[in-house]
Design an enzyme around this catalytic site. Structure first.
Site, PDB file in Angstrom:
ATOM      1  CG  ASP A 107      -2.206   0.850   0.865  1.00 19.29           C
ATOM      2  OD1 ASP A 107      -2.140   1.689  -0.053  1.00 19.29           O
ATOM      3  OD2 ASP A 107      -3.234   0.679   1.545  1.00 19.29           O
TER       4      ASP A 107
HETATM    5  C1  NOJ Z   1      -3.940   4.001  -0.106  1.00 17.62           C
HETATM    6  C2  NOJ Z   1      -5.141   3.124  -0.025  1.00 17.62           C
HETATM    7  O1  NOJ Z   1      -5.134   2.405   1.187  1.00 17.62           O
HETATM    8  C3  NOJ Z   1      -5.240   2.145  -1.177  1.00 17.62           C
HETATM    9  O2  NOJ Z   1      -6.470   1.480  -1.102  1.00 17.62           O
HETATM   10  C4  NOJ Z   1      -5.082   2.858  -2.483  1.00 17.62           C
HETATM   11  O3  NOJ Z   1      -5.227   1.965  -3.546  1.00 17.62           O
HETATM   12  C5  NOJ Z   1      -3.717   3.526  -2.512  1.00 17.62           C
HETATM   13  N1  NOJ Z   1      -3.633   4.492  -1.424  1.00 17.62           N
HETATM   14  C6  NOJ Z   1      -3.438   4.230  -3.823  1.00 17.62           C
HETATM   15  O4  NOJ Z   1      -4.218   5.358  -3.943  1.00 17.62           O
END
Ligand code: NOJ
Length: 760
Positions: free
Chosen positions: A291
């Protein structure tokens, strides 16, 4: 961003991929091509493939001259990146790809990823809403359209579906998934993966999907985002993992980790999850992206002493691509040089990433997703908007309808009141990809167009938030009550009031946990003020999580849950309010009576002291100041017609392994309107080596019947459907007594029993 400026600054790039040896695709998994590339790449180039950045710098302006943005920019202009996120549009993606390929001597294209969760420009209902449709074909269609629009705008990869089971309405991200149940989540996840990826990933109308957040994120303690997760192996395997496993079986191309730790280990470095479960047990061959920034955060969790440790632990565990943190970029070279990390671990991760690029067809043509004509043709195409309207109306859940207030009658003088009546922005929801702000059809517009000759009176009453509102803004709640007097006046003059209240759509999604499940600001006061002068209220709700509707349930005759329905919201709501569409949605998550009940879910365990509110003793598992059950349970939702379910029958009272248990029943539309019913099948395994829930959803069918029509419905169950993670750490069914329940919610009350026989 001005894409043309980029093209002029860098010129029409010399196209590196043309100069590179074109790989030949004669193996299914591109092993030979991947090996050839690995043999030719330097360590620095390999690490580049493991690095993903967002476009923090202004790519059309002059190169940044200091800080991390300079580093990001340098990586891009030297061809040392694997992927970028949030770059969209054919001109932008083409220009960036050209810039990168010009410098990448192997011609390895960049991947462009985006959070296209419920649409690209055409927005569909937010995921929890879509799940309320219980219509898998519709859900697949919305993913297919999202893929077609995204792919037409140069995007290769969506960070969806989010398949985190969640049972805590405080958690803002409950909106991004399919709710509380593993079976429903798995079905929805498969529909989405198939919709996004189609049959052929290399088609320019499909994109790679990403199952996230592996795993357990929906169980963040106290519903607080990014918080610790602690759960038993049983819950992990029986509740959290099934939707992820279903994604692997459906061929999902990628996985994403999360921000949380699971049982003491950050998921970014969770070798049990990423190696043993995902790759060894399930045979997943795609790649795992961390993430955003989570590789770096391994040190903040306290598992690594420094960022070099974070990088080593993350990569070794199986997080192949570092999203956003540049930790791999800064530390992997040194880790290899000092002998702390074997280069083969890097090679393995690079191979997984290259494989997905091959499968997307990017080595054949890195610009296959960049076609301005297709972009013009598909973004917000009329047929996409039509599909969005159809899915939106299926996602609406009718929670209450007394005095037959709904559907509305044209004979009535109707007042439209509330901050969401004319709102064209909130209905779009959060995570709106490239949806155009304030582009939704409002309730006001929807009703005007449905019944153009009707005169509607209107008062806003109050607001929800004031000032800047977006995914990144801290929201300011609006406490202004100066519109109440006008709202009361308008309500008093009407026969009936449609009152549209709810959350700001940016009160759900990432970092949007709440401890109060009420209507934010002064909306409850507005509701009470209007109710005082006119109790004939149809309450239309927009919200990204279950709210505590106890007060409303006691007093308000009609309640309609619409979540956030996307671009066609107002038309869909008007379709239901006017009766042009008979509501058919069912809740994918329980609505609590109080925030104190959370986490709340229908498939709870029996406990040693089960009971109900009428229990004669005080020593049972309940509360002294509230009921234990939900206000509106999982699977619940009303229709304008009546259905009865009868004649529950099993073809056998003993299911022998290898054979099929056929469950049949009759569904009858006993009301006077045509409509859909979602027939639901639950089982209970009465005894297990580890304890099992009192009910588990095992099947459902959404059926359309004309008034008076009846239909025989059958479900088939096999031993495999009864398998669970046993006390012995095995996924298998155990012989013994089972109940089957059929009905139109998790309260289903038709019951039959059978035995699962021991294997012969
Ligand atoms: C953080 C989020 O937790 C995730 O779900 C997302 O895909 C990414 N950022 C990218 O934006």
């Amino acid at each position: 961003m001005k894409p043309l400026a980029l093209v002029t600054i860098f010129g029409v790039a010399a196209i590196g991929w043309l100069n590179a040896q074109t790989p030949n695709h004669n193996t299914t998994h591109y092993e030979a091509e991947i090996q050839a590339l690995l043999d030719a790449m330097t360590l620095e180039e390999k690490i580049g493939q493991l690095t993903q950045i967002s476009n923090h710098f202004d790519i059309t302006g002059p190169p940044p001259d200091e800080g991390e943005n300079k580093i990001r920019y340098d990586l891009l202009s030297k061809g040392l990146l694997g992927a970028m996120l949030n770059i969209t549009g054919t001109e932008n993606t083409r220009a960036i790809q050209e810039m990168h390929l010009k410098a990448n001597r192997h011609g390895i294209p960049l991947l462009f990823g985006l959070d296209a969760l419920h649409g690209y420009e055409t927005l569909f209902p937010v995921p929890i809403a879509e799940a309320s449709s219980w219509d898998l074909e519709a859900i697949s269609t919305s993913a297919r359209i999202t893929a077609r629009e995204s792919a037409a705008a140069g995007v290769h990869w969506t960070f969806a579906p989010m398949v985190d089971v969640s049972r805590d309405a405080r958690w803002g991200r409950i909106m991004e998934g399919a709710g509380e149940d593993p079976y429903l989540n798995a079905q929805v996840a498969v529909a989405k993966v198939k919709g996004f990826q189609g049959d052929d990933l290399s088609s320019n109308a499909t994109i790679a999907a990403c199952a996230k957040h592996f795993a357990g994120y929906g169980f963040a303690e106290a519903g607080r985002d990014y918080n610790t997760v602690d759960m038993s192996r049983q819950t992990l395997h029986n509740v959290v993992l099934p939707p992820f496993k279903a994604c692997v079986d459906a061929g999902v191309a990628t996985f994403m980790g999360g921000y949380h730790e699971l049982n003491g280990v950050p998921v970014t470095t969770h070798a049990y999850l990423l190696q043993e479960v995902l790759r060894e047990d399930w045979g997943f061959e795609g790649f795992v992206v961390s993430d955003y920034n989570s590789v770096k955060e391994v040190a903040s969790h306290g598992q690594a002493a420094d960022l070099s440790g974070s990088a080593a632990l993350s990569l070794q565990a199986g997080s192949d691509m570092d999203m956003g943190s540049l930790t791999y970029h800064y530390h992997l070279q040194e880790l290899v040089a000092s002998g702390q990390l074997d280069e083969s671990v890097i090679d393995q991760a690079v191979a997984r990433i290259l494989r997905v690029k091959f499968e997307l067809g990017l080595f054949d043509d890195p610009y296959r997703y960049c076609d301005a004509e297709r972009e013009k043709r598909w973004l917000s195409a009329p047929e996409h908007q039509e599909a969005a309207r159809s899915i939106a109306r299926q996602s609406i859940v009718l929670l209450k309808n007394e005095q037959e207030l709904l559907p509305l009658s044209r004979q009535n003088r109707i007042a439209l009141i509330g901050p969401l009546i004319k709102d064209k922005d909130n209905p779009l929801g959060s995570w709106r990809a490239r949806g155009i702000d304030s582009s939704a059809v409002s309730i006001w517009e929807g009703l005007q167009s449905a019944w153009p000759d009707t005169r509607w009176s209107y008062a806003k009453g109050c607001g929800i938030t004031t000032g800047a509102r977006s995914f990144r803004d801290r929201l300011t709640i609006d406490y202004d009550t100066s519109g109440f007097a006008e709202a009361r006046r308008v309500a008093a003059e009407a026969d009936l009031v449609v009152l549209a209240l709810g959350e700001d759509c940016f009160m759900s999604a990432e970092a949007r946990s709440r401890v109060h499940l009420d209507l934010p600001g002064v909306q409850q006061q507005l509701l009470e003020a209007v109710y005082e002068v006119n109790p004939n209220i149809v309450l239309v709700l927009m919200n990204g999580r279950p709210l505590d509707l106890s007060w409303m349930d006691e007093r308000i005759p009609a309640i309609v849950e619409t979540w956030f329905l996307g671009s066609q919201s107002g038309h869909a709501i008007a379709d239901v309010l006017t009766g042009a569409y008979n509501p058919s949605g069912k809740l994918p998550v329980c609505f609590p009576r109080s925030v104190g009940q959370l986490p709340l879910y229908y498939s709870q365990k029996n406990t040693g002291r089960p009971g109900d509110e009428n229990h004669p003793h005080i020593f049972w598992s309940g509360y002294i100041d509230e009921r234990t059950d939900a206000l509106y349970p999982f699977g619940y939702g009303l229709s304008y017609t009546e259905f009865t379910i009868s004649d529950l029958k099993l073809n056998t009272s003993t299911l022998t392994p290898g054979e099929i248990l056929t469950v049949s029943l009759t569904l009858t539309n006993t009301g006077n309107r045509a409509g859909h019913e979602v027939v639901q099948l639950y089982t209970r395994d009465h005894t297990g080596s580890s304890t099992l829930p009192v009910r588990e959803l095992k099947g459902f069918q959404k059926v359309f019947l004309e008034p008076g029509q009846r239909r025989k419905i059958t479900f088939e169950l096999t031993e495999a459907d009864l398998a669970f993670y046993t006390a012995h750490g095995k996924w298998e069914a155990e012989p013994g007594r089972f109940s089957v329940f059929a009905g139109n919610s998790s309260k289903a009350d038709l019951e039959a029993e059978f035995e699962l026989a021991a294997p012969r």
